[in-house]
Scaffold this motif. Structure first.
Motif, mmCIF file in Angstrom:
data_model
loop_
_atom_site.group_PDB
_atom_site.id
_atom_site.type_symbol
_atom_site.label_atom_id
_atom_site.label_comp_id
_atom_site.label_asym_id
_atom_site.label_seq_id
_atom_site.Cartn_x
_atom_site.Cartn_y
_atom_site.Cartn_z
ATOM 1 N N GLY A 175 1.447 2.134 6.754
ATOM 2 C CA GLY A 175 2.215 3.177 6.087
ATOM 3 C C GLY A 175 2.316 2.946 4.594
ATOM 4 O O GLY A 175 1.985 1.880 4.097
ATOM 5 N N PRO A 176 2.780 3.949 3.846
ATOM 6 C CA PRO A 176 2.923 3.797 2.399
ATOM 7 C C PRO A 176 3.946 2.711 2.062
ATOM 8 O O PRO A 176 5.038 2.692 2.615
ATOM 9 C CB PRO A 176 3.392 5.167 1.935
ATOM 10 C CG PRO A 176 3.863 5.875 3.139
ATOM 11 C CD PRO A 176 3.235 5.229 4.320
ATOM 12 N N GLY A 177 3.573 1.806 1.186
ATOM 13 C CA GLY A 177 4.456 0.729 0.779
ATOM 14 C C GLY A 177 4.596 -0.389 1.794
ATOM 15 O O GLY A 177 5.253 -1.374 1.540
ATOM 16 N N HIS A 178 3.976 -0.275 2.956
ATOM 17 C CA HIS A 178 4.068 -1.306 3.986
ATOM 18 C C HIS A 178 2.982 -2.344 3.751
ATOM 19 O O HIS A 178 1.852 -2.012 3.473
ATOM 20 C CB HIS A 178 3.899 -0.685 5.377
ATOM 21 C CG HIS A 178 3.864 -1.696 6.474
ATOM 22 N ND1 HIS A 178 4.979 -2.380 6.882
ATOM 23 C CD2 HIS A 178 2.849 -2.159 7.224
ATOM 24 C CE1 HIS A 178 4.637 -3.200 7.851
ATOM 25 N NE2 HIS A 178 3.364 -3.094 8.074
ATOM 26 N N ARG A 179 3.331 -3.604 3.869
ATOM 27 C CA ARG A 179 2.363 -4.689 3.669
ATOM 28 C C ARG A 179 2.400 -5.606 4.874
ATOM 29 O O ARG A 179 3.459 -5.878 5.422
ATOM 30 C CB ARG A 179 2.712 -5.520 2.428
ATOM 31 C CG ARG A 179 2.778 -4.712 1.166
ATOM 32 C CD ARG A 179 1.408 -4.371 0.724
ATOM 33 N NE ARG A 179 1.480 -3.616 -0.508
ATOM 34 C CZ ARG A 179 0.563 -2.767 -0.898
ATOM 35 N NH1 ARG A 179 -0.488 -2.541 -0.171
ATOM 36 N NH2 ARG A 179 0.675 -2.133 -2.032
ATOM 37 N N GLN A 180 1.237 -6.065 5.259
ATOM 38 C CA GLN A 180 1.148 -7.089 6.288
ATOM 39 C C GLN A 180 0.788 -8.378 5.568
ATOM 40 O O GLN A 180 -0.111 -8.397 4.730
ATOM 41 C CB GLN A 180 0.073 -6.766 7.301
ATOM 42 C CG GLN A 180 0.419 -5.592 8.179
ATOM 43 C CD GLN A 180 -0.705 -5.304 9.152
ATOM 44 O OE1 GLN A 180 -1.864 -5.544 8.857
ATOM 45 N NE2 GLN A 180 -0.350 -4.792 10.296
ATOM 46 N N ARG A 207 8.535 -0.827 -3.545
ATOM 47 C CA ARG A 207 9.035 0.337 -2.792
ATOM 48 C C ARG A 207 10.053 1.129 -3.575
ATOM 49 O O ARG A 207 10.315 2.271 -3.257
ATOM 50 C CB ARG A 207 9.597 -0.114 -1.464
ATOM 51 C CG ARG A 207 8.466 -0.690 -0.594
ATOM 52 C CD ARG A 207 8.889 -0.916 0.775
ATOM 53 N NE ARG A 207 9.193 0.387 1.388
ATOM 54 C CZ ARG A 207 9.387 0.560 2.665
ATOM 55 N NH1 ARG A 207 9.323 -0.467 3.462
ATOM 56 N NH2 ARG A 207 9.659 1.736 3.152
ATOM 57 N N ARG A 208 10.662 0.542 -4.594
ATOM 58 C CA ARG A 208 11.675 1.231 -5.399
ATOM 59 C C ARG A 208 11.173 1.589 -6.790
ATOM 60 O O ARG A 208 11.922 2.132 -7.590
ATOM 61 C CB ARG A 208 12.910 0.359 -5.487
ATOM 62 C CG ARG A 208 13.556 0.166 -4.104
ATOM 63 C CD ARG A 208 14.736 -0.736 -4.135
ATOM 64 N NE ARG A 208 15.769 -0.231 -5.012
ATOM 65 C CZ ARG A 208 16.775 -0.965 -5.441
ATOM 66 N NH1 ARG A 208 16.878 -2.222 -5.071
ATOM 67 N NH2 ARG A 208 17.685 -0.452 -6.235
ATOM 68 N N ALA A 209 9.921 1.289 -7.070
ATOM 69 C CA ALA A 209 9.359 1.575 -8.392
ATOM 70 C C ALA A 209 8.948 3.044 -8.505
ATOM 71 O O ALA A 209 8.483 3.626 -7.535
ATOM 72 C CB ALA A 209 8.137 0.690 -8.645
#
Length: 101
Positions: free
Chosen positions: A91-96, A61-63
């Motif tokens: 959502g963008p950058g969200h992972r399950q 998420r910070r890259a």
């Protein structure tokens, strides 16, 4: 919070602990390398779900955008080693995260 902190206190990670600014490529590489060493060394990382979630927050998420695919591949490989699968979320950058058999 460094990766050792993530391993020890993984359940207490909040978005407030993570700066909004992007990390430089060298810091991303350092964090991923540290995490890979912990996984390879079978260190006590606590709950693997939280460990992987922490990596997504700390690195992906910070890259910078151009590093996203590389970071995603490396975190995915660590997740598979730990028996944790990650799938793209809503959502963008969200992972399950889910446990794999």
């Amino acid at each position: 919070m460094d990766l050792a902190g993530v391993a020890r206190h993984s359940s207490s990670i909040t978005s407030m602990e993570i700066s909004a600014r992007a990390l430089c490529p060298e810091r991303i590489e350092e964090r991923l390398a540290d995490a890979e060493n912990l996984v390879r060394g079978r260190a006590d990382i606590g709950n693997p779900h939280y460990f992987i979630a922490g990596l997504w927050e700390q690195t992906y998420r910070r890259a910078p955008r151009f590093l996203g695919p590389m970071v995603s591949r490396r975190i995915g490989a660590m997740a598979r080693s730990l028996g944790v699968a990650s799938e793209a979320g809503a959502g963008p950058g969200h992972r399950q995260l889910k446990r794999v058999a």
